[in-house]
Design an enzyme around this catalytic site. Sequence first.
Site, PDB file in Angstrom:
ATOM      1  N   GLY A  79       0.364  -2.529 -91.168  1.00 32.76           N
ATOM      2  CA  GLY A  79      -0.255  -3.971 -91.724  1.00 32.76           C
ATOM      3  C   GLY A  79      -0.649  -4.394 -90.301  1.00 32.76           C
ATOM      4  O   GLY A  79      -1.591  -3.857 -89.500  1.00 32.76           O
ATOM      5  N   TYR A  88      10.392 -17.968 -97.702  1.00 36.01           N
ATOM      6  CA  TYR A  88       9.357 -17.488 -96.600  1.00 36.01           C
ATOM      7  C   TYR A  88       8.685 -18.381 -96.154  1.00 36.01           C
ATOM      8  O   TYR A  88       8.615 -18.467 -94.675  1.00 36.01           O
ATOM      9  CB  TYR A  88       8.504 -16.393 -97.638  1.00 36.01           C
ATOM     10  N   LYS A 140       8.739 -19.433 -92.058  1.00 33.79           N
ATOM     11  CA  LYS A 140       7.543 -19.626 -91.228  1.00 33.79           C
ATOM     12  C   LYS A 140       7.308 -20.961 -90.510  1.00 33.79           C
ATOM     13  O   LYS A 140       6.772 -20.981 -89.435  1.00 33.79           O
ATOM     14  CB  LYS A 140       6.212 -19.338 -92.308  1.00 33.79           C
ATOM     15  N   THR A 164      -3.053  -5.963 -96.469  1.00 36.08           N
ATOM     16  CA  THR A 164      -1.681  -4.956 -95.692  1.00 36.08           C
ATOM     17  C   THR A 164      -0.934  -4.549 -96.945  1.00 36.08           C
ATOM     18  O   THR A 164      -0.748  -5.017 -97.948  1.00 36.08           O
ATOM     19  CB  THR A 164      -1.053  -5.881 -94.945  1.00 36.08           C
ATOM     20  N   PRO A 165      -0.197  -3.688 -96.581  1.00 38.09           N
ATOM     21  CA  PRO A 165       0.923  -3.283 -97.545  1.00 38.09           C
ATOM     22  C   PRO A 165       1.948  -4.472 -98.108  1.00 38.09           C
ATOM     23  O   PRO A 165       2.202  -4.360 -99.141  1.00 38.09           O
ATOM     24  CB  PRO A 165       1.951  -2.198 -96.762  1.00 38.09           C
ATOM     25  N   ASP A 215      15.350  -3.087 -84.261  1.00 36.43           N
ATOM     26  CA  ASP A 215      15.913  -4.242 -85.417  1.00 36.43           C
ATOM     27  C   ASP A 215      15.789  -5.506 -84.944  1.00 36.43           C
ATOM     28  O   ASP A 215      16.582  -5.845 -84.074  1.00 36.43           O
ATOM     29  CB  ASP A 215      17.130  -3.584 -86.102  1.00 36.43           C
TER      30      ASP A 215
HETATM   31  N1  LIG Z   1      -0.538  -9.742 -95.110  1.00 40.67           N
HETATM   32  C1  LIG Z   1      -0.728 -11.136 -95.087  1.00 40.67           C
HETATM   33  O1  LIG Z   1      -1.367 -11.727 -96.269  1.00 40.67           O
HETATM   34  C2  LIG Z   1       0.032 -12.021 -94.436  1.00 40.67           C
HETATM   35  C3  LIG Z   1      -0.260 -13.258 -94.395  1.00 40.67           C
HETATM   36  C4  LIG Z   1       0.580 -14.351 -93.589  1.00 40.67           C
HETATM   37  C5  LIG Z   1       1.369 -13.832 -92.701  1.00 40.67           C
HETATM   38  N2  LIG Z   1       1.864 -12.309 -92.545  1.00 40.67           N
HETATM   39  C6  LIG Z   1       2.808 -12.140 -91.735  1.00 40.67           C
HETATM   40  O2  LIG Z   1       2.422 -11.183 -90.845  1.00 40.67           O
HETATM   41  C7  LIG Z   1       3.334 -10.383 -90.259  1.00 40.67           C
HETATM   42  C8  LIG Z   1       3.094  -8.691 -91.040  1.00 40.67           C
HETATM   43  O3  LIG Z   1       2.886  -8.637 -92.246  1.00 40.67           O
HETATM   44  P1  LIG Z   1       2.165  -7.562 -92.871  1.00 40.67           P
HETATM   45  O4  LIG Z   1       1.331  -7.802 -94.023  1.00 40.67           O
HETATM   46  O5  LIG Z   1       1.741  -6.686 -91.748  1.00 40.67           O
HETATM   47  O6  LIG Z   1       3.653  -6.708 -93.401  1.00 40.67           O
HETATM   48  P2  LIG Z   1       4.017  -5.338 -93.630  1.00 40.67           P
HETATM   49  O7  LIG Z   1       4.919  -5.164 -94.444  1.00 40.67           O
HETATM   50  O8  LIG Z   1       2.810  -4.282 -93.589  1.00 40.67           O
HETATM   51  O9  LIG Z   1       4.565  -5.007 -91.967  1.00 40.67           O
HETATM   52  C9  LIG Z   1       5.807  -5.578 -91.672  1.00 40.67           C
HETATM   53  C10 LIG Z   1       6.490  -4.709 -90.881  1.00 40.67           C
HETATM   54  O10 LIG Z   1       7.715  -5.414 -90.343  1.00 40.67           O
HETATM   55  C11 LIG Z   1       8.732  -4.263 -90.295  1.00 40.67           C
HETATM   56  N3  LIG Z   1      10.051  -4.997 -90.383  1.00 40.67           N
HETATM   57  C12 LIG Z   1      10.869  -5.523 -91.273  1.00 40.67           C
HETATM   58  N4  LIG Z   1      11.874  -5.859 -91.249  1.00 40.67           N
HETATM   59  C13 LIG Z   1      12.174  -5.369 -89.702  1.00 40.67           C
HETATM   60  C14 LIG Z   1      13.292  -5.504 -88.813  1.00 40.67           C
HETATM   61  N5  LIG Z   1      14.412  -5.986 -89.187  1.00 40.67           N
HETATM   62  N6  LIG Z   1      12.968  -5.076 -87.723  1.00 40.67           N
HETATM   63  C15 LIG Z   1      11.941  -4.637 -87.049  1.00 40.67           C
HETATM   64  N7  LIG Z   1      10.631  -4.618 -88.022  1.00 40.67           N
HETATM   65  C16 LIG Z   1      10.923  -5.055 -89.219  1.00 40.67           C
HETATM   66  C17 LIG Z   1       8.769  -3.483 -91.527  1.00 40.67           C
HETATM   67  O11 LIG Z   1       9.159  -2.185 -91.419  1.00 40.67           O
HETATM   68  C18 LIG Z   1       6.804  -3.283 -91.301  1.00 40.67           C
HETATM   69  O12 LIG Z   1       6.382  -2.289 -90.821  1.00 40.67           O
HETATM   70  C19 LIG Z   1       4.692 -10.750 -91.187  1.00 40.67           C
HETATM   71  O13 LIG Z   1       5.434 -11.831 -90.272  1.00 40.67           O
HETATM   72  C20 LIG Z   1       4.009 -11.667 -92.206  1.00 40.67           C
HETATM   73  O14 LIG Z   1       4.959 -12.479 -92.769  1.00 40.67           O
HETATM   74  C21 LIG Z   1       1.232 -11.710 -93.395  1.00 40.67           C
END
Ligand SMILES: NC(=O)c1ccc[n+]([C@@H]2O[C@H](COP(=O)([O-])OP(=O)(O)OC[C@H]3O[C@@H](n4cnc5c(N)ncnc54)[C@H](O)[C@@H]3O)[C@@H](O)[C@H]2O)c1
Length: 263
Positions: A17, A151, A155, A188-189, A59
Amino acid sequence: MGRVDGKVVIVTGAASGLGLAISHRLAEEGAKVIMTDINEPGGTASAAQVPGAIFVPHDVTRESSWEKLINDIVADYDGVDVLVNCAGVVQLASIEDTSEDMWRKVHAVGTDGTFYGCKHALRVMKERGQGSIINMCSTASIQGGPNIFAYAASKSAIRSMTKSIACLSTQQGYGVRCNSVHPGNMATPMLKGVYDLVREHDPVMADELDRMWVGEPRDVANMVLFLASDETSAVNGAEMVVDNTMSITEGVVLKKELQGVRD
Ligand SMILES: NC(=O)c1ccc[n+]([C@@H]2O[C@H](COP(=O)([O-])OP(=O)(O)OC[C@H]3O[C@@H](n4cnc5c(N)ncnc54)[C@H](O)[C@@H]3O)[C@@H](O)[C@H]2O)c1
């Protein structure tokens, strides 16, 4: 010359993502990117696509893991220029349905992970009098939401930590900047997982979601690049929203073909 040429950058949650898109964008502009994630096979495969990047399993919920990561990088590269705290997990539930386990899971990765990352990055960045910490928040931290209780709370904590770190750095003359990025819905996923759940349980809401704007991970990566670069040397403690007005239009941005249609 790239916009972040030679900078040593750590991106957490980089297997997938937004973290992966950020790693790509920063590498394109000349950064040496250290991609970390708890997902070792995914992180290794992702890092293989990013020029010059390396993958380190990590982690974010464990302070000892952070101490080791930062100390190893300082030993290998002589310092850390940029930390992007991007790892995160989401739980869809109201306060009424949020269990202790759900609450702790979201906060362990989001709140605790960002706290430890900022603490240990600041420790080494201030020694060199420079650095940029970028914390991935969400428009949920500004708006809240009925079914993203834990969540949104996490945030919001990250949003507030960001400002406190920026203020401390200015007060103490550390030279470290700390800013937050607030994406709306990004393809994203994680978002796919949310949409799949909504489709399964609430078809009406799913129709609403289908009408909302969804951004591309590169939109967020470009904002992170801006904050990572020296172009933003006077930007500290700021919250940068990347949502194409979603948070100021109650989330619903009608597709063009629907505008003006009354019945
Ligand atoms: N996609 C959206 O619409 C969106 C919107 C607002 C904010 N965000 C934020 O952006 C960030 C990335 O989200 P995304 O959409 O790419 O999600 P995603 O699920 O594609 O990626 C998240 C990654 O975090 C990793 N992760 C989870 N737990 C972990 C840990 N304990 N240690 C290390 N890595 C860990 C996962 O393995 C994954 O690769 C997040 O913080 C999410 O809250 C996403």
